[in-house]
Design a protein around this motif. Sequence first.
Motif, short mmCIF file in Angstrom:
data_model
loop_
_atom_site.label_atom_id
_atom_site.label_comp_id
_atom_site.label_asym_id
_atom_site.label_seq_id
_atom_site.Cartn_x
_atom_site.Cartn_y
_atom_site.Cartn_z
N PRO A 175 -0.23 30.04 -11.01
CA PRO A 175 -0.58 29.80 -9.61
C PRO A 175 -0.58 28.30 -9.27
CG PRO A 175 -2.51 30.56 -10.88
CD PRO A 175 -1.31 30.68 -11.77
N ASP A 176 -0.30 28.00 -8.03
CA ASP A 176 -0.25 26.62 -7.54
C ASP A 176 -1.67 26.06 -7.46
OD1 ASP A 176 1.02 24.31 -6.68
OD2 ASP A 176 1.15 24.96 -4.59
N LEU A 177 -1.75 24.82 -7.03
CA LEU A 177 -3.02 24.12 -6.93
C LEU A 177 -3.12 23.47 -5.55
CD1 LEU A 177 -1.92 20.99 -7.13
CD2 LEU A 177 -1.76 21.57 -9.53
N THR A 178 -4.28 22.93 -5.26
CA THR A 178 -4.50 22.20 -4.02
C THR A 178 -4.74 20.73 -4.37
OG1 THR A 178 -5.48 24.14 -2.98
CG2 THR A 178 -5.98 22.02 -1.98
N LEU A 179 -3.91 19.86 -3.79
CA LEU A 179 -4.02 18.43 -4.09
C LEU A 179 -4.69 17.68 -2.93
CD1 LEU A 179 -3.47 16.02 -5.89
CD2 LEU A 179 -1.15 15.93 -4.98
N HIS A 180 -5.76 16.98 -3.25
CA HIS A 180 -6.50 16.19 -2.28
C HIS A 180 -6.14 14.72 -2.46
CE1 HIS A 180 -9.75 19.36 -1.44
NE2 HIS A 180 -9.04 19.89 -2.44
N PHE A 181 -5.66 14.07 -1.41
CA PHE A 181 -5.44 12.63 -1.47
C PHE A 181 -6.73 11.95 -1.02
CE2 PHE A 181 -4.08 8.42 -0.49
CZ PHE A 181 -3.17 8.16 -1.51
N ILE A 182 -7.32 11.11 -1.89
CA ILE A 182 -8.65 10.59 -1.60
C ILE A 182 -8.70 9.07 -1.51
CG2 ILE A 182 -9.77 12.58 -2.70
CD1 ILE A 182 -10.31 10.79 -5.15
N GLY A 183 -7.53 8.40 -1.58
CA GLY A 183 -7.53 6.94 -1.64
C GLY A 183 -7.19 6.29 -0.32
N GLN A 184 -7.45 5.01 -0.24
CA GLN A 184 -7.05 4.26 0.95
C GLN A 184 -5.54 4.36 1.08
OE1 GLN A 184 -8.76 0.30 0.76
NE2 GLN A 184 -10.34 0.97 2.16
N LEU A 185 -5.10 4.55 2.31
CA LEU A 185 -3.70 4.89 2.53
C LEU A 185 -3.11 3.98 3.60
CD1 LEU A 185 -1.38 6.84 1.95
CD2 LEU A 185 -2.47 8.49 3.48
N GLN A 186 -2.02 3.30 3.25
CA GLN A 186 -1.29 2.49 4.23
C GLN A 186 -0.44 3.43 5.08
OE1 GLN A 186 -0.08 0.03 0.58
NE2 GLN A 186 0.61 -1.19 2.32
N SER A 187 -0.31 3.11 6.36
CA SER A 187 0.45 4.03 7.22
C SER A 187 1.90 4.17 6.79
CB SER A 187 0.36 3.67 8.70
OG SER A 187 -0.35 2.52 8.92
N ASN A 188 2.48 3.12 6.15
CA ASN A 188 3.89 3.26 5.75
C ASN A 188 4.06 4.21 4.56
OD1 ASN A 188 2.88 1.61 3.77
ND2 ASN A 188 4.45 0.02 3.96
N LYS A 189 2.96 4.59 3.92
CA LYS A 189 3.05 5.56 2.81
C LYS A 189 2.64 6.96 3.27
CE LYS A 189 3.18 2.36 -0.77
NZ LYS A 189 2.16 1.58 -1.48
N ALA A 190 2.15 7.06 4.50
CA ALA A 190 1.54 8.32 4.95
C ALA A 190 2.55 9.47 4.98
CB ALA A 190 0.92 8.13 6.33
N ALA A 191 3.77 9.17 5.42
CA ALA A 191 4.77 10.24 5.52
C ALA A 191 5.06 10.82 4.14
CB ALA A 191 6.04 9.72 6.17
N HIS A 192 5.10 9.94 3.14
CA HIS A 192 5.37 10.41 1.77
C HIS A 192 4.23 11.31 1.30
CE1 HIS A 192 5.99 9.77 -2.73
NE2 HIS A 192 7.05 10.42 -2.30
N VAL A 193 3.00 10.86 1.52
CA VAL A 193 1.82 11.65 1.11
C VAL A 193 1.81 13.01 1.82
CG1 VAL A 193 -0.71 11.72 1.23
CG2 VAL A 193 0.44 9.64 0.44
#
Length: 242
Positions: free
Chosen positions: A87-105
């Motif tokens: 079964p798959d998992l659920t990934l939580h992004f919990i770090g400070q995020l620059q807007s230029n990386k947001a689309a990738h995340v």
Amino acid sequence: MTADAAARVEQLRANLAAVHERIARGCAEAGRDPGAVTLVVVTKYFPASDVLLLHRLGVRHFGENRDQEAGEKFAEVRRALADAGEPDLTLHFIGQLQSNKAAHVAGYADVVESVDRAKLVTALAKGAHAADRRLQVLLQVSLDGAASRGGVLPEQADEMADVVAAQGLLDLRGVMAVAPLGADPDEAFARLHDVADGIRARHPDADWISAGMSGDLEAGLRHGATHLRVGTAILGSRPSLL
Ligand SMILES: *Cc1c(COP(=O)(O)O)cnc(C)c1O
């Protein structure tokens, strides 16, 4: 399984059991149902092999805080799980995020817990659209009176919640915070609970509170945490702190 992997899985199993025991005790003391609490295991700095061992031990929620590391590691993990029919998992992004990386995340994370500004909301929404995905979003709230470590100030939280809720592909699910260093976590998380109540009054589905880490998960549970983010108590101390 190699001898090293067998030893590691036993270590992870014991640590995980100890954390589940703390959660059970903390819930009993707070008069809460442990079934209403989700453990997010924070695997930053640890390899994909540890994620797969934890998955085998039943963990389904993982947290990461750096885009490049998280993207590569979980692409590998998801490939391995799919190949094995797991079964798959659920990934939580919990770090400070620059807007230029947001689309990738937005292309691989299921939950983004660290949303704290309008520009980031727009960038995540664009990324979700491009990836044809929906994202669950938590507002990170700053509890130290300054936005230095990321987070919206409590007095700006309602407004930012409305900004998230206005985006069709983002589901506003609640709030996240880190207790400020040196502060009383009970005071910090009581404040977060107030902010969460204010947001939930306007957005009834926003009923998650992500509060509590290895050192202060009991305080989180006393103040309504629905999600705990635990790293070192399960994986051990991180190899290095950048
Ligand atoms: C690393 C991290 C955690 C986990 O902290 P531990 O003390 O290792 O349990 C939780 N939340 C955030 C935002 C983190 O960056």
